[in-house]
Each structure stands twice: as C-alpha cells, then as structure tokens.
Design a protein around this motif. Sequence first.
Motif, PDB file in Angstrom:
ATOM      1  N   VAL A 272      -3.464  -5.516  -2.010  1.00 12.08           N
ATOM      2  CA  VAL A 272      -3.121  -5.315  -0.598  1.00 12.08           C
ATOM      3  C   VAL A 272      -4.379  -5.163   0.251  1.00 12.08           C
ATOM      4  N   ALA A 273      -5.322  -4.353  -0.207  1.00  8.11           N
ATOM      5  CA  ALA A 273      -6.458  -3.969   0.638  1.00  8.11           C
ATOM      6  C   ALA A 273      -7.515  -5.047   0.762  1.00  8.11           C
ATOM      7  N   VAL A 274      -7.797  -5.756  -0.317  1.00 11.45           N
ATOM      8  CA  VAL A 274      -8.921  -6.701  -0.284  1.00 11.45           C
ATOM      9  C   VAL A 274      -8.674  -7.854   0.683  1.00 11.45           C
ATOM     10  N   PRO A 275      -7.551  -8.582   0.598  1.00 14.64           N
ATOM     11  CA  PRO A 275      -7.359  -9.677   1.578  1.00 14.64           C
ATOM     12  C   PRO A 275      -7.294  -9.171   3.022  1.00 14.64           C
ATOM     13  N   LEU A 276      -6.502  -8.133   3.260  1.00 11.96           N
ATOM     14  CA  LEU A 276      -6.369  -7.645   4.632  1.00 11.96           C
ATOM     15  C   LEU A 276      -7.692  -7.096   5.154  1.00 11.96           C
ATOM     16  N   GLY A 277      -8.390  -6.318   4.330  1.00  8.88           N
ATOM     17  CA  GLY A 277      -9.669  -5.763   4.757  1.00  8.88           C
ATOM     18  C   GLY A 277     -10.722  -6.835   4.973  1.00  8.88           C
ATOM     19  N   LEU A 278     -10.785  -7.804   4.072  1.00  6.56           N
ATOM     20  CA  LEU A 278     -11.776  -8.872   4.196  1.00  6.56           C
ATOM     21  C   LEU A 278     -11.484  -9.767   5.386  1.00  6.56           C
ATOM     22  N   PHE A 279     -10.212 -10.144   5.575  1.00  9.82           N
ATOM     23  CA  PHE A 279      -9.853 -11.000   6.716  1.00  9.82           C
ATOM     24  C   PHE A 279     -10.116 -10.287   8.034  1.00  9.82           C
ATOM     25  N   SER A 280      -9.808  -8.988   8.087  1.00 13.21           N
ATOM     26  CA  SER A 280     -10.077  -8.259   9.325  1.00 13.21           C
ATOM     27  C   SER A 280     -11.576  -8.157   9.583  1.00 13.21           C
TER      28      SER A 280
ATOM     29  N   GLY B 145      14.771   3.959  -7.925  1.00 18.11           N
ATOM     30  CA  GLY B 145      14.380   5.091  -7.083  1.00 18.11           C
ATOM     31  C   GLY B 145      13.211   4.713  -6.195  1.00 18.11           C
ATOM     32  N   GLY B 146      13.006   5.506  -5.157  1.00 17.68           N
ATOM     33  CA  GLY B 146      11.949   5.188  -4.211  1.00 17.68           C
ATOM     34  C   GLY B 146      10.554   5.427  -4.746  1.00 17.68           C
ATOM     35  N   THR B 147      10.420   6.296  -5.765  1.00 17.90           N
ATOM     36  CA  THR B 147       9.107   6.539  -6.358  1.00 17.90           C
ATOM     37  C   THR B 147       8.847   5.500  -7.436  1.00 17.90           C
ATOM     38  N   ALA B 148       7.869   4.654  -7.198  1.00 24.73           N
ATOM     39  CA  ALA B 148       7.545   3.576  -8.127  1.00 24.73           C
ATOM     40  C   ALA B 148       6.085   3.195  -7.940  1.00 24.73           C
ATOM     41  N   ALA B 149       5.586   2.403  -8.882  1.00 24.58           N
ATOM     42  CA  ALA B 149       4.188   1.988  -8.819  1.00 24.58           C
ATOM     43  C   ALA B 149       3.906   1.187  -7.555  1.00 24.58           C
ATOM     44  N   ILE B 150       4.854   0.335  -7.167  1.00 23.96           N
ATOM     45  CA  ILE B 150       4.619  -0.492  -5.987  1.00 23.96           C
ATOM     46  C   ILE B 150       4.584   0.348  -4.709  1.00 23.96           C
ATOM     47  N   THR B 151       5.335   1.436  -4.668  1.00 18.93           N
ATOM     48  CA  THR B 151       5.318   2.318  -3.497  1.00 18.93           C
ATOM     49  C   THR B 151       3.939   2.925  -3.298  1.00 18.93           C
ATOM     50  N   ALA B 152       3.405   3.522  -4.371  1.00 16.26           N
ATOM     51  CA  ALA B 152       2.076   4.119  -4.276  1.00 16.26           C
ATOM     52  C   ALA B 152       1.015   3.059  -4.058  1.00 16.26           C
ATOM     53  N   GLY B 153       1.148   1.897  -4.716  1.00 19.91           N
ATOM     54  CA  GLY B 153       0.147   0.844  -4.579  1.00 19.91           C
ATOM     55  C   GLY B 153       0.059   0.304  -3.165  1.00 19.91           C
ATOM     56  N   LEU B 154       1.215   0.077  -2.524  1.00 20.64           N
ATOM     57  CA  LEU B 154       1.210  -0.443  -1.158  1.00 20.64           C
ATOM     58  C   LEU B 154       0.559   0.542  -0.188  1.00 20.64           C
ATOM     59  N   VAL B 155       0.939   1.799  -0.287  1.00 21.95           N
ATOM     60  CA  VAL B 155       0.388   2.798   0.634  1.00 21.95           C
ATOM     61  C   VAL B 155      -1.095   3.026   0.357  1.00 21.95           C
ATOM     62  N   MET B 156      -1.479   3.041  -0.905  1.00 19.92           N
ATOM     63  CA  MET B 156      -2.890   3.192  -1.230  1.00 19.92           C
ATOM     64  C   MET B 156      -3.695   2.004  -0.715  1.00 19.92           C
ATOM     65  N   GLY B 157      -3.113   0.804  -0.782  1.00 16.41           N
ATOM     66  CA  GLY B 157      -3.780  -0.372  -0.237  1.00 16.41           C
ATOM     67  C   GLY B 157      -4.004  -0.256   1.258  1.00 16.41           C
ATOM     68  N   ILE B 158      -3.012   0.277   1.975  1.00 18.43           N
ATOM     69  CA  ILE B 158      -3.172   0.496   3.416  1.00 18.43           C
ATOM     70  C   ILE B 158      -4.302   1.484   3.674  1.00 18.43           C
ATOM     71  N   MET B 159      -4.388   2.514   2.837  1.00 21.84           N
ATOM     72  CA  MET B 159      -5.456   3.502   3.002  1.00 21.84           C
ATOM     73  C   MET B 159      -6.835   2.882   2.775  1.00 21.84           C
ATOM     74  N   LEU B 160      -6.932   1.898   1.868  1.00 25.87           N
ATOM     75  CA  LEU B 160      -8.225   1.314   1.527  1.00 25.87           C
ATOM     76  C   LEU B 160      -8.651   0.202   2.485  1.00 25.87           C
ATOM     77  N   ILE B 161      -7.752  -0.261   3.360  1.00 23.79           N
ATOM     78  CA  ILE B 161      -8.107  -1.363   4.263  1.00 23.79           C
ATOM     79  C   ILE B 161      -9.351  -1.045   5.096  1.00 23.79           C
ATOM     80  N   PRO B 162      -9.431   0.085   5.788  1.00 27.66           N
ATOM     81  CA  PRO B 162     -10.654   0.349   6.571  1.00 27.66           C
ATOM     82  C   PRO B 162     -11.889   0.489   5.704  1.00 27.66           C
ATOM     83  N   PHE B 163     -11.719   0.937   4.457  1.00 25.81           N
ATOM     84  CA  PHE B 163     -12.855   1.071   3.555  1.00 25.81           C
ATOM     85  C   PHE B 163     -13.455  -0.300   3.257  1.00 25.81           C
ATOM     86  N   VAL B 164     -12.597  -1.242   2.872  1.00 26.83           N
ATOM     87  CA  VAL B 164     -13.066  -2.600   2.579  1.00 26.83           C
ATOM     88  C   VAL B 164     -13.542  -3.275   3.852  1.00 26.83           C
TER      89      VAL B 164
END
Length: 493
Positions: A273-281, A341-360
Amino acid sequence: MPATWILLIVLALSAVGYVMARNKALQSAGGNRRALHSLPSYYGGNAAMAAAAPALFILMGWMILQPIAIDTFVSSNLPAEIRAVPGERSLAMADVRRIADGLDAAVSQGALTMDQSRIIESTETDVRALLGTVGVALGSEVDAATLALAQTYRAATDTGNMWRAVVILLVAFLSFAVAYRMTNKDFRARPFVERAILLLLIAAASVAILTTIGIVFSLIFNTVDFFSRYHAADFFFSTTWEPSFSGRGGDSQLGFLPLIWGTLFISCIALIVAVPLGLFSAIYLSEYASNPVRSIAKPLLEVLAGIPTIVYGLFALLTVGPLLMDVFGRDGVLGVTWMSGGTAAITAGLVMGIMLIPFVSSLSDDIINAVPQALRDGSFGLGATKSETLRQVVLPAALPGIVGAILLAASRAIGETMIVVMGAGAAAALSMNPFEAMTTVTAKIVSQLTGDGEFNSPETLVAFALGITLFVITLGLNVIALWIVRRYREQYE
C-alpha cells in the motif's frame, strides 16, 4: 528532602552564582569591560556551571544507585531459601516496597504518626495494631516479618535521602565558592566555560550510545536466562504459540515462526500500500506539482506522520475493519464469506500502509529533489519528454536512495504495535490468507508483559527473546538500507 527541592535549590544557587560572579568580575576591573580577559557572561557562566553541573551529576547517579543499594541491603535479611531463587526474591522485595509505600500513605493520611510507623520491636499489642493499620491502608493482610523489612527499607530510604541532600548541596556550595574565589579580571573564564560546554555536549552525545548499549545488554541477559529455561530449537523452529501461565495448566509452546510470519506478512501488505502511493506522490510533488500546490499538498500529506499510532489503531478497529466486513463478509457486497471478523491481517496492513505513506513520500521526495537539474536539462536537450526523463534519468539516479527509504519504511512497519493489536487480532497463525486474524512479534511482547507477572518464568522472559530477535531483524534492514545508499549513491558536483 525530595529530589525536586534539591534540584530547585541547586538551580537557584546557580542563578545567584551567575549574577554574583559577573558582578565580581566587573568590580575587579573597575567597571571597565575591556579590562576583562573574557566577556562578563563567561565569568557568570563559569560560576553557574560550577554550582550546578557537579551537583546535578551526583544527584542523577545517587537516584540510580540508591535504590539498588537499599534493595541489596534489605534483601540480605530475607530467608536463605527466598534469596536463593531470583523470582522469589523479586516477589518478596516487591511486597516490601509495597508495604513501605503503605506506611508512607498511612502517615500522610493521618492513620499513623511518624513514630508509630517506625515501630519494629515493641509490645505484641503495638505490633498487632500497626499490622492492622497498614493492612487497612493496603487492603490486604501484612505479616510481621515483611513489615519489619518494609520499615527497614523505609528507614534506609529516609537516611539515603537525607545524606543525598547534604552531599549534593554541600558539593554545590563548595563548587560555587571555588569558582567565585577564582573570579577576577585576569581569570581566563572563556576557556573554562568552553571546555565545560564541550564536556556537556560529549555527555549528551553519549546518552544515546549508552542507552542503546544498556538496552542491548538488558535484552541479552534476559534472553540468555530465557534460553536456560526453554530450548532454543523449540523457540526458533516450532510452529505453535500457546503460552500457558501458572494456574492454567499444561506446558507452554513458544514457537517463534507464526509470530515472525505474521509480522512479515502484515508488513508486506503495508508496503504494497505505502510504496506505490508514497512514491507516486513524491514524483508528483517533486516533478509535476506547481509551487502553490506543493506548498499545500506536502504539509497536508505529512500531517499523517504526526498522528499517534493509537489513532490509527482505532481507525482500523472502528472504520476499516467494519468496511472490509461489509465487502468481504458473509452479508457483504460480494456475497462470499472471506472474512469472519473485522480484525484481520489485511485490516492492519491497509492502515499501517496509510501510516507509512508520508514516511516513504517524504524521503523519496528529498532524494528525487537531490538529483541535479543539469541531468534533467541534458535529457530535455536530447529530445526526451518529461516522462521519459523521469523514467530513464531521474528515477535511476535516485533509485538507491528510494530503495533505502523503502527498507527503512519496512523496519518501521515491522516494529509497529498498536495498529496490529487493535486491527489484526491475536491469533498466531501460519496462513497465506490476508482475511484471517494474525498477530506479530511486537503484539505478543505486549501481551506477555501485561499484568503483574515477574520475570521468573519462560512465559514472561520470552518477551526479551522476541525483542532481541526483532531488534536483530530491524538492525539488519537498517544496515542494508544504509549500505545500499552508500554503495550506489551517485556523487554530483
């Protein structure tokens, strides 16, 4: 005397010393500043630092060493069978400190007088009354032996605090007196002050190094203790994570593989999630955006970096998880039950990717902007378009730095805790399904150290083994990132 009062007194003496030494230097020169060897502020600064620096250094060391010395002294009075077992000794000393605090609380609330709280050997009636009073203050029963040790601990603490105040204030006054006596118009105050400041800067720079060394050694010692109680092969190669604390029955299975798999799996989703969005931005902001747009968009993007991770965790739990359930759940839009259930790997991964966007994005933007404009102009001069220049000139030149930024983002993702705790669940599973609940090393470190458990069992000591393993992994990623940047970095004039 409390340490806060000592600190305030030392700082007040330092401020007074500054004024007195400065005035004395001016008086010795007859009010003529040009007759002074150094500026007046250096004379005041010398006296102020002489009054404060040694005293504060002693205060810091005293506050570290006094509890250790008192614990050693009091624990020597414990029964031999308790002293022989580190875990039992730790529990016993925790009770002693708790009761000592209860005595202080009882005195502060007026339930005991100062003299009554110091009764160690008296009539049986007095001891029983004191035990009852302390028990009421603590909400639990207290035995006479532990109460006696708590009173000894409290008395030793009071004595140590008294001597701490005497020694520190005496050192502060003597240091100030020496500096004040040395003050005159011919005193070379500036070299003294500059050398003292250099030592302070070296000490400040050493704090980070010494802290890192302390963290590493604390992890190593506790990890060695863990592996003396639990087989290393079972830890590194077992695929089962089932800790069993005392009272639940059964033997613990502390396999590391499902935890590191969950860590790497969730981190990979985040990077996808973070690398393409962060790099493109970063490409847009550095190559295409106008100055007005960049001045607004870049700060807004970097606001994400200032959001606490607990907020991201709540976002994952309350927004992203239910949203994914609406799409991939039993009654979702697709009509297929992929998520239970709402708690899953993809849930944490997506939100963590959003958090890493400004970092990248921020790191990549700085790296792309560091590519000299002359390379772009040369490409344009050969007839290349802007997109061709970007693909064939700018990005290849910035690639080592971008790869380093991605690896640093990966180490940040591996160390994330709160988003995983609230968004990914707590199941230690070896699965390729991103819609299942998983957990990570950091989440299990939190869970193993939550509560009142002492560091005397594999179930608690395993947190240190997990910590040092994660430390080695993230350190390796950081070293690789720095090596790539230095090895393939282009040097431009």
